[in-house]
Each structure stands twice: as structure tokens, then as C-alpha cells.
Design a protein around this motif. Structure first.
Motif, PDB file in Angstrom:
ATOM      1  N   GLY A 247      15.991 -50.643  41.636  1.00  8.95           N
ATOM      2  CA  GLY A 247      14.917 -50.945  40.705  1.00  8.95           C
ATOM      3  C   GLY A 247      13.964 -49.796  40.484  1.00  8.95           C
ATOM      4  N   ASP A 248      13.591 -49.082  41.545  1.00  9.25           N
ATOM      5  CA  ASP A 248      12.629 -47.999  41.403  1.00  9.25           C
ATOM      6  C   ASP A 248      13.192 -46.871  40.545  1.00  9.25           C
ATOM      7  N   THR A 249      14.462 -46.522  40.763  1.00  5.15           N
ATOM      8  CA  THR A 249      15.098 -45.484  39.945  1.00  5.15           C
ATOM      9  C   THR A 249      15.216 -45.929  38.497  1.00  5.15           C
ATOM     10  N   PHE A 250      15.595 -47.179  38.303  1.00  5.73           N
ATOM     11  CA  PHE A 250      15.727 -47.703  36.938  1.00  5.73           C
ATOM     12  C   PHE A 250      14.390 -47.648  36.215  1.00  5.73           C
ATOM     13  N   ARG A 251      13.349 -48.000  36.919  1.00  7.05           N
ATOM     14  CA  ARG A 251      12.007 -48.011  36.323  1.00  7.05           C
ATOM     15  C   ARG A 251      11.558 -46.614  35.919  1.00  7.05           C
ATOM     16  N   HIS A 252      11.633 -45.683  36.851  1.00 10.19           N
ATOM     17  CA  HIS A 252      11.091 -44.359  36.580  1.00 10.19           C
ATOM     18  C   HIS A 252      12.033 -43.504  35.712  1.00 10.19           C
ATOM     19  N   SER A 253      13.283 -43.413  36.119  1.00  8.72           N
ATOM     20  CA  SER A 253      14.183 -42.476  35.442  1.00  8.72           C
ATOM     21  C   SER A 253      14.712 -43.004  34.119  1.00  8.72           C
ATOM     22  N   TYR A 254      15.078 -44.280  34.088  1.00  5.78           N
ATOM     23  CA  TYR A 254      15.745 -44.807  32.904  1.00  5.78           C
ATOM     24  C   TYR A 254      14.765 -45.370  31.880  1.00  5.78           C
ATOM     25  N   LEU A 255      13.721 -46.020  32.336  1.00  4.20           N
ATOM     26  CA  LEU A 255      12.792 -46.647  31.395  1.00  4.20           C
ATOM     27  C   LEU A 255      11.618 -45.735  31.037  1.00  4.20           C
ATOM     28  N   MET A 256      10.853 -45.319  32.046  1.00  6.44           N
ATOM     29  CA  MET A 256       9.618 -44.589  31.762  1.00  6.44           C
ATOM     30  C   MET A 256       9.874 -43.154  31.319  1.00  6.44           C
ATOM     31  N   ASP A 257      10.683 -42.427  32.083  1.00  6.69           N
ATOM     32  CA  ASP A 257      10.895 -41.015  31.770  1.00  6.69           C
ATOM     33  C   ASP A 257      11.687 -40.828  30.481  1.00  6.69           C
ATOM     34  N   ASP A 258      12.741 -41.590  30.304  1.00  8.72           N
ATOM     35  CA  ASP A 258      13.625 -41.393  29.154  1.00  8.72           C
ATOM     36  C   ASP A 258      13.144 -42.086  27.890  1.00  8.72           C
ATOM     37  N   HIS A 259      12.474 -43.229  28.033  1.00 10.43           N
ATOM     38  CA  HIS A 259      12.178 -44.024  26.836  1.00 10.43           C
ATOM     39  C   HIS A 259      10.724 -44.458  26.716  1.00 10.43           C
ATOM     40  N   GLY A 260       9.877 -44.082  27.640  1.00 13.13           N
ATOM     41  CA  GLY A 260       8.462 -44.407  27.527  1.00 13.13           C
ATOM     42  C   GLY A 260       8.151 -45.880  27.666  1.00 13.13           C
ATOM     43  N   ILE A 261       9.011 -46.635  28.325  1.00 14.81           N
ATOM     44  CA  ILE A 261       8.764 -48.055  28.556  1.00 14.81           C
ATOM     45  C   ILE A 261       8.134 -48.214  29.923  1.00 14.81           C
ATOM     46  N   GLN A 262       6.930 -48.769  29.950  1.00 13.18           N
ATOM     47  CA  GLN A 262       6.176 -48.917  31.188  1.00 13.18           C
ATOM     48  C   GLN A 262       6.336 -50.322  31.743  1.00 13.18           C
ATOM     49  N   VAL A 263       6.603 -50.388  33.027  1.00 14.19           N
ATOM     50  CA  VAL A 263       6.665 -51.674  33.722  1.00 14.19           C
ATOM     51  C   VAL A 263       5.870 -51.541  35.012  1.00 14.19           C
ATOM     52  N   ASN A 264       5.386 -52.678  35.520  1.00 11.76           N
ATOM     53  CA  ASN A 264       4.536 -52.661  36.708  1.00 11.76           C
ATOM     54  C   ASN A 264       5.305 -52.746  38.012  1.00 11.76           C
ATOM     55  N   LYS A 265       6.372 -53.513  38.027  1.00 15.03           N
ATOM     56  CA  LYS A 265       6.954 -53.877  39.311  1.00 15.03           C
ATOM     57  C   LYS A 265       8.472 -53.918  39.252  1.00 15.03           C
ATOM     58  N   THR A 266       9.061 -53.503  40.357  1.00 13.56           N
ATOM     59  CA  THR A 266      10.498 -53.639  40.552  1.00 13.56           C
ATOM     60  C   THR A 266      10.742 -54.152  41.967  1.00 13.56           C
ATOM     61  N   SER A 267      11.909 -54.674  42.181  1.00 11.15           N
ATOM     62  CA  SER A 267      12.385 -54.923  43.541  1.00 11.15           C
ATOM     63  C   SER A 267      13.662 -54.118  43.707  1.00 11.15           C
ATOM     64  N   ARG A 268      14.382 -54.364  44.765  1.00 13.67           N
ATOM     65  CA  ARG A 268      15.602 -53.597  45.019  1.00 13.67           C
ATOM     66  C   ARG A 268      16.581 -53.678  43.850  1.00 13.67           C
ATOM     67  N   ASN A 269      16.658 -54.863  43.226  1.00 10.04           N
ATOM     68  CA  ASN A 269      17.652 -55.048  42.170  1.00 10.04           C
ATOM     69  C   ASN A 269      17.110 -55.755  40.943  1.00 10.04           C
ATOM     70  N   THR A 270      15.772 -55.751  40.759  1.00  6.15           N
ATOM     71  CA  THR A 270      15.186 -56.378  39.568  1.00  6.15           C
ATOM     72  C   THR A 270      14.097 -55.490  38.984  1.00  6.15           C
ATOM     73  N   VAL A 271      13.832 -55.729  37.707  1.00  5.58           N
ATOM     74  CA  VAL A 271      12.722 -55.082  37.010  1.00  5.58           C
ATOM     75  C   VAL A 271      11.937 -56.187  36.313  1.00  5.58           C
ATOM     76  N   LEU A 272      10.615 -56.153  36.459  1.00  2.58           N
ATOM     77  CA  LEU A 272       9.765 -57.183  35.857  1.00  2.58           C
ATOM     78  C   LEU A 272       9.171 -56.672  34.549  1.00  2.58           C
ATOM     79  N   PHE A 273       9.452 -57.380  33.462  1.00  2.00           N
ATOM     80  CA  PHE A 273       8.849 -57.097  32.156  1.00  2.00           C
ATOM     81  C   PHE A 273       7.842 -58.213  31.857  1.00  2.00           C
ATOM     82  N   MET A 274       6.669 -57.826  31.400  1.00  2.00           N
ATOM     83  CA  MET A 274       5.641 -58.812  31.066  1.00  2.00           C
ATOM     84  C   MET A 274       5.196 -58.611  29.622  1.00  2.00           C
TER      85      MET A 274
END
Length: 905
Positions: free
Chosen positions: A711-738
């Protein structure tokens, strides 16, 4: 044109705004195509026909463009005059285009030239709709609209349009479909049933909010029932009565139901009252005072050089600050509390009034503004209520601010464990059975009098929502003077929706207060009390009977002492750190007023940020005037994302949105829908009334385990760094979108587009991006070990072994003593624990986000805790030193611990 399609049934209210906007936008597109084509295409005409059928079904509940506009447009098409229809459409005002509300997010320079607004033109006055409920002929309805329109004056602060519906059911449908309605006018003579085709969802919803015995009732009984239903669904609306009989005889008994009562001829008074009612909600005392202050000339001879921009405007080095923030920010900066600005620490003017309006908006008895976040709000509440030695029952996974507050207050903490979701590496919420069992343990140990407070997070970061009313009701049945703090940091928006509202602290307190005043409730209590107490001794019978009974408290003894802290800035409109404390405390004046004031003084800056205060004031205005529509939209947009993921063949291969069945065990659910809002408003309401826990539909927990990426890699590398999508929280295998009240349809579309691109990359990796493809199976994240429950406090911090509370303050300050603590690496702690030694944490260890402690001062470290910490992929862990390890108490086991470590090494 083809034979008109039968009017479709009106579906779920939460999606009506989107269907209606899409229909009007498509109609504009289709008419342009039709007007420019040399011949009529049967396919296009068929689509236009279906669009008119949809509009004919929903438009009766809007004043503009309204049913007359739909009829005129349809007639022009039937007459073969598409160009005239297009011109008519272009002249209609307030068209609900699908992109409505999103142009404000586009920088002005990027708008086409013809869309740039002339700044010299006055801004359009805010507009709202008035719903009149009466069975009258169309001609009379038009006459009424014209009569009310004739009352308008150029000096009016607002403008409105009138819509007339004929029945009780139509009135409820209208206020649920149309967020533009701000006022409802009831006139005797309306019928009960709607003549429109209503979908099964709406029919079920109306049954819940309609009285079954109204068919043969008198007009006044129907009026009162409808007024009650309107206020229950949307309490922010002004409700008026226009009576055809002697209003003097009605006024005294009906004043509480209606804002005002009028005769049919009182058109001007009604007009002025409509404007006045909206003006009261539009009022922003402190924001207005700050605006006025910024416009006055002043010379500053006190602190704050930045005031009036004095230290910025003449500087050649920092003038870009003014360029970036604008001059209004600097003109409004001051440390003065005069000139209408008031003092946050001792409010008597504009701030006091602003807080009173906020209390009204959120259903509280009193509200306090906080300018340094809900972390501080939590500390204020706890310090005002808890004294050294008081016991507080709290979810171990609540925000770290609560734990630090217990240290400051000196409370003894009894930690409760939420049910674990081991598969997804986060917790749910605390079962009611656990709360009752803990209270009964204290009663059995003779220590129930020490328990002062229950603190729970509602809703949790991951969207799990308690049945607040039931929790308080059953806990008060065991201890009638319990105080409750509901941390609603992520739930401030819930007040604006009729279904979510009942699970907020303030609404639940009001509902319980009403129940306690009902004689039938007292009779129910007496019957239950007889069954739960020994008739000979009057003592409670065995605990199992209490655990297995849905308890109700003694209404003569129970006291409602309820507090809620909300991060206005997280889910509503406010600048960062803008928060509120809402109070519904029957004993506040006698038991907590002075201590609350002192706690507020302790934690509140003497230099509060006036911009934050002003934003809280204006954010409250938005809640009262458009909160309902915004919250309805945000939840609907979240459902649309979930449906897109479930339906797209590539998305569902790699992603899955977790549902109620994934996040709430069957023991906590009576209803069966996996995603209630998707299935309709009635289904949602059913779940929120019956289930112990529900999921906030505006939150989406995306299971990414099939991607093999943590989840942490997906959040930072795939969402925020590559596409500018910000999320608050991840777990080992989930990403939370609000989603939130600012989420737009375009942002939702972009999220879906990004997920599709990522899925395409996983499916067909590009040769140049091999390092960003799916990991090999051997590199995939390891399964997360089970979530650790709270272990226990070390014996020296416990009162006794009968109850699981500990003196967290003593543990915290013991670490201040010289040589009282040592650092041990993770392997060293693991070796000591494996050797049977007790290793006690000397501080908090808190992965962030979400900010829930894994360890607290005085807690015994266990193997389960170490295994979970080792598997965490969170980059930021407060209280854990990556170089030195865990800070633990050196005594009493330091020598044996160190010997074991030496042997192991």
C-alpha cells in the motif's frame, strides 16, 4: 417525433442530481445536432424522447427550469422546430449542467474569453427555491408564483422561485431530490399520495417517513405530520404555515412547529419572512466583522508587524508574499479584539454569535471553535472532565491526541480492542458487547464509580460507524452518569444528511433526551429492570443476562453528557486546523463549565488565527445552506467509483472495493446489502437503523493485493508521484480513497482513468518500465501477521488484577527520571521477550498515518506487537528510532534483559 415514452419511475434520490444534470446536458447536445442536421435521425430522436421522459418525471420537483420549460421544448420538437427549441434552451436560467460547480476550479485565465466575467458587474444574488405544498389547479399555481415574484425588490439580498407540489409524498420527494429548496410553505388541502411513478426505493423510504393513519385525518393533523417529517429529514429548512382559518387560534399551539403562520393574503409578509429565514443562516458574524475591519484605515502601534501588510508592502525582498496570498489576507491580520472582532478566549460579540450559530447548525447545546486542530479539541474535552484517578474506557486505536490527553489529565486508562481485520491489516470498531462487558467487570469489582468516561472514534479512519444512540443507551443502563466523547474528526459532514445524522453524537443525544421524556419509555424500563434485578435483594442478576439484553437506562437517573470533536477542515470547508467542539451536556453548567473554561484556556493560543476562525464561520454557513446537496453528491460519486471498479473487466482483475461484508462481520449486521447506498436510500436507511456497525459510503477502501504492490509504495510511487492523486491512508494491501464535499465528477473520472492506466500497465508492461511492473511472486508483500490486541500495563502501573486499567501518566513521567530508560533494538527486544522477560515500553510508538499507537507508556511488549511492527510498511513511525530501536524501561528487568541480549548476540 416518436410516440412519447412512458415516464420512468423516479429512482433513488442520491443519484437524481446526476441523472437530471446529464439529461439537460444531453438535451443541449442533441438539439444542436438536430438543428444542424439536414434530416432527422431516428436514433437521436429516440434518445431525445427518452430524455424528455426522464425530465418529465423529475422536473416537477424543481422550480427552474421546471415542467413548463420541458413541455415547451417538447412541443417545439414535435412541431419540427429544433432551432427554436435550441434558442429556448439557451435562454433558460439555472440549467443543471453535468459539469456544474466545476468551472470554479479552473483558473480564470484558462476560461474562454466569452466566459470571463466582467468584474465591474455586481455578483448575482444567491438564489434558492421555495416549496409550496397544496393541491391547486395549474392556473392557480402560476398565479401564486407570479404574486410572490411581484413582491421582489431590487434591494433584496436573495432571490427565489416558487414551486408547487400537491401532496404529502411529493413534498418529501422534493426535499430529498432538490437541495436548492430552503423554505417549505404548507397550505391546507394537500393530498397524501403522489400521482407520479415512484421507484421502489422511494416508495420504501416514504413509508418510513409517512404516518399510516393519516388517510382519514383532519387537515391540521396532516399538516403537523408533514411539518414533523420535513424537519426530521432536513432540519435546516424553514417551515411556514399558510392557514385559511383564524390563525390566532393556531398560533399558540403550532409556534414550535413553524417559523411563522400566515393568512393566505399575507404575501408581502411571507416574502419578507422567506428572505429573513435564509438571511439568518447566511449570517457570518465573525467573517463579516473581519471583512469590515480589513476595509478600515488604521495605524498599528501594537504587536504583529504583518498587520495591514506593513512589513511586507514596502519590502523589496518579501513582496512576493503579498503577490501570492493577496492583500486581503494581510489587511485582515491583527491581534486586536476590538472593532467587532471579539476575543476567542472571552467571546461576547461576533465570535460568541458565530459559535451560537454553529451550535444551531450541528444540533448542539453549545459549540466552541478551535484553531489548532481536533488534537487540541480532544485534549480540552478530556482535561475538562477527567481528574487523576478517574477511569476512562477508550478504543486503543483512537487518535494519539487522546492518549496524550490522558497523560495530561492523569486518568487511568482502560483500553478496549476493536475487532480486527487481519486480512487488510487494520481495525474496525469496538463491539458494544466489549463495552458492556468491561463496565460489568468494573461493577463486579466494586469500582464502577471510578469509571467517568467512554471515548470512541466515530466514524473510524476507515469508515466504520457506530450506532451511537444504542451505545450510549446501553452503557447508561449500567452507569447512568457516564460521559461520552465521540471523536468525529472525519464525520463532521454527517449532520447534513438525514440518514447519517442519527449516528452523530449530537443527534443521538437529542433523540435519547426525547425518549427519556416519554412515559412509555419509563414503563419499558420498569419492566426490564424487574427482569434484571433480584426481587428479594434488588441487586443485579448475573452479568450474562445483562450482556444478552438490549438495555435501556432509567430515564429518571440517566444524564446525557455528550461531547463531539470535529475536524471541520477535514470534511467541510475550513482552513487547516479549523475544528469545533460540540456539547450536549445536561450537567454542563453545574459540573463542567468552569473546568471546561480552564481547559480551553490551557490549550488555546492567546493569538488565535483569525483567518481560521472566519473560515469556521463561513463553513457553518455552507453547512446550513447547501450541506445536504453536497454530502448527497459526495457519497453518490464514491458509489460511482465502486461501480466502475466492479464493472470494468480490467479494473476488477487487479482491484476490488471492499464492502460492508468485508469490513463488518455478520455478527454486527442484521441487514444483508454489501453496499447499501448503491441499492438505494431505503436500503441505506435500513442498515443505518438496524446494524451495529455500518460503513460510511463516501469512503472507498481499495483492495490492491492482486497487484502484488504494498500500500505505501502504491500510494507514493504510483498515485502521488506519477499522477498527483493524494490519499491519506494505506495498509499493507489497501488504499483508502475519500470523497468530500469538494469532489467533482471530473476528479472521479480522473481517478478511474488512472486506475485503468495502472491496470493496463500491469497487464501489458512496457519494456522501458520493467521496474514498475507487477512484482514476482517471490517479491510480493508477505502476509501481515494478526493485528495485536492491547497486551496489558505492567503490574506497577495497574491498580489491581481485576480490571485492565493503568496509570499512563505515572508511566509517562517515570521515563523522565535519569537512567530510567534504555534503547533496545528490535532483535534485542525479541530475544528478551522470547526468554520470558517483561519488557515495558517507555513511550508511545505510533505509525502515521493514521496516528494510532501500537505501544503506550507502561505497556508490556509482546511477540505479537513485534511481529506486527516488523511487517509495517509505514515510513513514518513516531516514537520508534530506526537506529536505536525501542525506548523501554530499564527497571526492574534491565539486567536480565541485557544479559539475555548478550547471550543471544
Amino acid at each position: 417525433m416518436s410516440t412519447p415514452s412512458p415516464s420512468p419511475k423516479i429512482g433513488t434520490p442520491s443519484r437524481a442530481w446526476r441523472s437530471r444534470a446529464d439529461a439537460w446536458e444531453f438535451l443541449g447536445y442533441a438539439l444542436r445536432q438536430l438543428a444542424s442536421a439536414r434530416h432527422q435521425e431516428s436514433g437521436l430522436l429516440s434518445q431525445i424522447d427518452r430524455t424528455f421522459a426522464l425530465l418529465a418525471a423529475v422536473e416537477p420537483y424543481w422550480a427552474e427550469p421546471g415542467v413548463n420549460a420541458v413541455a415547451q421544448l417538447r412541443q417545439l420538437i414535435d412541431d419540427g422546430e429544433p432551432q427554436a427549441a435550441l434558442q429556448l434552451l439557451g435562454g433558460l436560467s439555472h440549467l443543471p449542467l453535468a459539469s456544474a460547480g466545476e468551472t470554479a476550479a479552473v483558473p480564470r485565465a484558462e476560461l474562454p474569453d466569452e466566459e470571463v466575467v466582467d468584474q465591474s458587474e455586481p455578483a448575482e444574488r444567491p438564489r434558492f427555491e421555495v416549496l409550496v405544498v397544496d393541491t391547486i389547479e395549474p392556473e392557480e399555481a402560476e398565479a401564486l408564483k407570479n404574486t410572490m415574484a411581484a413582491q421582489r425588490r431590487p434591494s433584496d439580498a436573495f432571490t427565489y422561485t416558487v414551486n408547487v407540489v400537491p401532496s404529502y409524498e411529493d413534498a418529501l420527494v422534493a426535499i430529498m431530490l432538490n437541495p436548492d429548496i430552503q423554505s417549505v410553505v404548507l397550505r391546507p388541502g394537500f393530498s397524501l399520495r403522489s400521482s407520479h411513478l415512484l421507484g421502489s426505493d422511494l416508495q420504501r423510504f416514504l413509508v418510513r417517513h409517512s404516518s399510516a393513519d393519516l388517510q382519514d385525518s383532519r387537515p391540521i393533523e396532516r399538516i403537523l405530520a408533514l411539518a414533523e417529517a420535513v424537519s426530521g429529514l432536513r432540519p435546516e429548512l424553514d417551515v411556514y404555515l399558510v392557514a385559511g382559518v383564524s390563525i390566532e387560534s393556531l398560533a399558540g399551539s403550532l409556534t414550535r412547529k413553524f417559523r411563522r403562520i400566515f393568512r393566505r393574503q399575507d404575501h408581502l409578509d411571507l416574502h419578507l419572512s422567506l428572505l429573513s429565514g435564509v438571511a439568518e443562516r447566511y449570517e457570518t458574524p465573525f467573517f463579516t466583522a473581519l471583512q469590515d475591519y480589513s476595509r478600515r484605515p488604521a495605524s498599528v502601534f501594537h504587536a504583529l508587524p504583518i498587520s495591514r501588510g506593513a512589513s511586507v508592502g514596502t519590502s523589496p525582498w518579501i513582496r512576493d508574499m503579498a503577490d501570492f496570498y493577496g492583500t486581503n489576507l494581510l489587511l485582515a491580520e491583527t491581534s486586536a479584539t476590538s472593532g467587532g472582532l471579539d476575543s476567542l478566549l472571552d467571546p461576547h460579540g461576533s465570535i460568541k454569535r458565530a459559535q451560537e450559530l454553529a451550535a444551531r447548525a450541528f444540533g448542539a447545546q453549545r459549540t466552541y471553535f478551535v484553531t489548532n486542530g481536533t488534537s487540541t479539541a480532544n485534549k480540552i474535552v478530556h482535561q475538562s472532565l477527567l481528574a487523576p484517578g478517574d477511569v476512562v474506557l477508550v478504543d486503543r486505536n483512537c487518535h494519539k491526541s487522546h492518549h496524550y490527553a490522558f497523560v495530561l489529565a492523569g486518568a487511568r486508562v482502560s483500553y478496549l480492542d476493536a475487532y480486527p481485520l487481519d486480512k487488510y491489516a487494520f481495525y474496525g470498531a469496538v463491539p458494544l458487547a466489549s463495552l458492556k462487558r468491561r463496565l460489568l467487570e468494573y461493577r463486579r469489582a466494586g469500582r464502577l464509580h471510578e469509571v467517568k468516561m467512554v471515548t470512541l472514534t466515530n466514524c473510524t479512519f476507515d469508515g466504520v460507524v457506530y450506532d451511537v444512540e444504542r451505545v450510549m443507551e446501553e452503557c447508561l443502563a449500567i452507569k447512568p452518569d457516564l460521559v461520552f466523547l465521540w471523536d468525529e474528526a472525519w464525520f463532521a459532514f454527517a449532520r447534513s444528511h438525514p440518514v447519517y445524522r442519527r449516528r452523530t453524537g449530537m443527534a443521538a443525544a437529542a433523540a435519547l433526551e426525547a425518549s427519556f421524556g416519554d412515559p412509555a419509555y419509563a414503563a419499558r424500563y420498569a419492566e426490564q429492570a424487574a427482569a434484571l434485578h433480584d426481587p428479594a435483594t434488588g441487586e443485579p442478576i448475573d452479568d450474562e443476562a445483562w450482556l444478552n439484553t438490549r438495555l435501556i437506562p432509567d430515564p429518571a437517573k440517566a444524564r446525557l453528557r455528550v461531547y463531539a470533536t470535529q475536524s471541520t477542515h477535514k470534511t467541510l470547508t475550513s482552513l487547516r486546523q479549523g475544528s469545533m467542539i460540540h456539547v450536549y451536556d445536561q450537567d454542563f453548567a453545574g459540573s463542567n463549565r468552569e473546568s471546561f473554561r480552564e481547559a480551553y484556556m490551557t490549550h488555546t493560543s492567546t493569538s488565535p488565527n483569525y483567518q481560521i476562525l472566519a473560515s469556521l464561520d463561513i463553513g457553518r454557513r455552507q453547512v446550513e445552506l447547501e450541506g445536504f446537496g453536497l454530502v448527497q453528491r459526495q457519497s453518490d460519486l464514491a458509489v460511482s467509483v465502486a461501480q466502475a471498479v466492479a464493472r470494468h473487466p480490467l479494473l476488477k482483475k487487479y482491484f476490488r472495493v471492499l464492502t460492508s461484508r468485508d469490513l463488518i462481520g455478520p455478527r454486527y449486521r442484521e441487514t444483508g446489502s454489501s453496499m447499501p447506498l448503491r441499492d438505494g436510500l431505503a436500503e441505506l436507511e435500513d442498515a443505518w437503523q438496524r446494524d451495529e456497525f455500518v460503513i460510511d459510503p463516501s469512503r472507498l477502501t481499495l483492495d490492491i493485493s492482486k497487484t502484488g504492490i504494498d500500500g505505501d509504495t502504491f500510494r507514493h510511487s504510483y498515485l502521488m508521484d506519477d499522477h498527483g492523486i493524494q490519499v491519506n491512508k494505506t495498509s499493507r494491501n489497501t488504499v483508502l480513497f475519500m470523497t468530500n464535499i469538494g469532489t467533482s465528477r471530473s476528479s472521479v473520472a480522473y481517478l478511474i482513468e488512472v486506475l485503468v492506466k495502472l491496470a493496463e500497465g500491469f497487464e501489458n508492461p512496457h519494456p522501458s518500465a520493467r521496474d514498475r511492473t507487477l512484482p514476482a511472486s517471490s517479491d510480493a508483500p508477505r502476509p501481515t501477521p494478526p493485528l495485536p490486541d492491547f497486551s496489558t500495563f505492567a503490574a506497577r502501573f495497574r491498580t489491581d488484577d481485576s480490571c485492565e486499567d493503568g496509570d499512563i501518566r505515572a508511566a509517562y513521567f517515570e521515563s523522565y527520571k535519569p537512567d530510567s530508560t534504555v534503547y533496545l533494538s528490535a532483535p534485542e527486544v525479541a530475544a528478551a521477550v522470547a526468554g520470558g522477560q517483561e519488557v515495558v515500553s517507555a513511550g508511545f510508538v505510533t505509525p502515521y498515518p493514521p496516528g494510532f499507537p501500537i505501544l503506550v507508556p507502561g505497556q508490556v511488549i509482546t511477540r505479537h506487537t513485534l511481529e506486527f511492527m516488523a511487517a509495517l510498511d509505514t515510513r513514518e513511525i513516531h516514537g520508534f528510532d530506526h537506529e536505536r530501536g525501542y525506548r523501554v524501561f530499564a527497571e526492574p528487568a534491565s539486567s536480565s534483559v541485557l544479559e539475555l541480549v548478550a547471550v543471544a548476540s
